[in-house]
Design a protein around this motif. Structure first.
Motif, PDB file in Angstrom:
ATOM      1  N   HIS A 204       0.827  -1.203   0.000  1.00 31.93           N
ATOM      2  CA  HIS A 204       0.000   0.000   0.000  1.00 31.93           C
ATOM      3  C   HIS A 204       0.866   1.260   0.000  1.00 31.93           C
ATOM      4  O   HIS A 204       0.588   2.223  -0.733  1.00 31.93           O
ATOM      5  CB  HIS A 204      -0.920  -0.003   1.208  1.00 31.93           C
ATOM      6  N   GLY A 205       1.910   1.242   0.828  1.00 34.56           N
ATOM      7  CA  GLY A 205       2.773   2.416   0.935  1.00 34.56           C
ATOM      8  C   GLY A 205       3.502   2.725  -0.349  1.00 34.56           C
ATOM      9  O   GLY A 205       3.608   3.888  -0.763  1.00 34.56           O
ATOM     10  N   MET A 206       3.999   1.692  -1.011  1.00 36.10           N
ATOM     11  CA  MET A 206       4.730   1.899  -2.257  1.00 36.10           C
ATOM     12  C   MET A 206       3.812   2.405  -3.370  1.00 36.10           C
ATOM     13  O   MET A 206       4.173   3.302  -4.131  1.00 36.10           O
ATOM     14  CB  MET A 206       5.416   0.611  -2.679  1.00 36.10           C
ATOM     15  N   CYS A 207       2.621   1.815  -3.437  1.00 40.56           N
ATOM     16  CA  CYS A 207       1.680   2.262  -4.466  1.00 40.56           C
ATOM     17  C   CYS A 207       1.237   3.702  -4.196  1.00 40.56           C
ATOM     18  O   CYS A 207       1.133   4.515  -5.117  1.00 40.56           O
ATOM     19  CB  CYS A 207       0.466   1.345  -4.507  1.00 40.56           C
ATOM     20  N   LYS A 208       1.016   4.001  -2.934  1.00 37.76           N
ATOM     21  CA  LYS A 208       0.574   5.339  -2.555  1.00 37.76           C
ATOM     22  C   LYS A 208       1.631   6.381  -2.897  1.00 37.76           C
ATOM     23  O   LYS A 208       1.308   7.507  -3.278  1.00 37.76           O
ATOM     24  CB  LYS A 208       0.275   5.370  -1.052  1.00 37.76           C
ATOM     25  N   ASN A 209       2.901   5.993  -2.780  1.00 31.14           N
ATOM     26  CA  ASN A 209       3.987   6.925  -3.046  1.00 31.14           C
ATOM     27  C   ASN A 209       4.508   6.819  -4.481  1.00 31.14           C
ATOM     28  O   ASN A 209       5.564   7.367  -4.801  1.00 31.14           O
ATOM     29  CB  ASN A 209       5.130   6.712  -2.043  1.00 31.14           C
TER      30      ASN A 209
END
Length: 227
Positions: A204-209
């Motif tokens: 989630h964090g990588m996609c969000k960033n």
């Protein structure tokens, strides 16, 4: 099932058999397990009227149940009741209270509870600090979370996978994916096995960033931890 236990208890007392602390604690636990905290609290009063003093374990049962229901105010009242009876809340009860405040976003109150723990010479454990770190991260106070993360290590406590996962979430939410990747590498180096939750935070964090090298970096991750 708990109603059968209550009926048995009633029959027992009618025959003049005196209940002890174990009996009452078992019944209170049973009531709380079925979400019947009001009846459980009344039983605490009943047991005192019968001359049986509640123990720290009795209050632990009630506090844990109140926390699961999100009733922080009831936890506060339970702690006050303990103190009035000369009982000292243990780390389990303090942890429950801190976690309750953190889940409600009331970090200042959680910090006050931590201060009270220290004043009473009750040593906080990793569960205590995990709640606070998670609370800081959810309030977007990542600097405080990272400071506490370092502070507990300086005190000799070892962060666990829950600690790392909370910080990872906070770093991604604050827009610092580079620091998150570095922390994840540190986590693995120190022998902590990521959980499915940890990997979910990474995805989630990588996609969000919007990280363009997402799949390349993930290919180096030790996926056996998920098997």
């Amino acid at each position: 099932m708990v109603d059968h236990a209550l009926q048995l208890f009633a029959n027992m007392t009618e025959k003049g058999v005196l209940a002890n602390i174990i009996t009452y604690n078992s019944l209170i636990h049973g009531l709380c397990s079925f979400g019947r905290e009001t009846e459980a609290a009344k039983m605490l009063i009943d047991m005192e009227e019968e001359g049986v003093s509640p123990s720290v374990a009795t209050f632990n049962i009630l506090v844990n149940s109140f926390c699961k229901e999100g009733s922080v105010k009831d936890v506060e009242l339970a702690v006050q009741a303990m103190v009035r009876r000369g009982l000292v809340p243990d780390v389990i009860i303090y942890n429950a209270l801190i976690d309750g405040y953190c889940l409600r976003g009331e970090i200042d109150d959680a910090e006050k509870v931590l201060d009270d723990m220290v004043k009473r010479d009750i040593v906080p454990n990793i569960i205590t600090y995990n709640s606070l770190i998670n609370g800081y991260c959810k309030k977007k106070q990542i600097d405080k979370a990272r400071h506490l993360f370092q502070d507990i290590q300086d005190k000799g406590l070892i962060p666990d996978v829950v600690t790392y996962s909370s910080i990872l979430q906070g770093l991604y939410d604050s827009g610092n994916p580079a620091a998150a990747r570095e922390l994840f590498s540190e986590m693995q180096t120190k022998g902590h096995t990521p959980t499915v939750l940890t990997y979910g935070i990474l995805f989630h964090g990588m996609c969000k960033n919007s990280e363009t090298k997402l799949m390349h970096w993930l290919s180096s991750v030790r996926w056996e931890a998920m098997n």
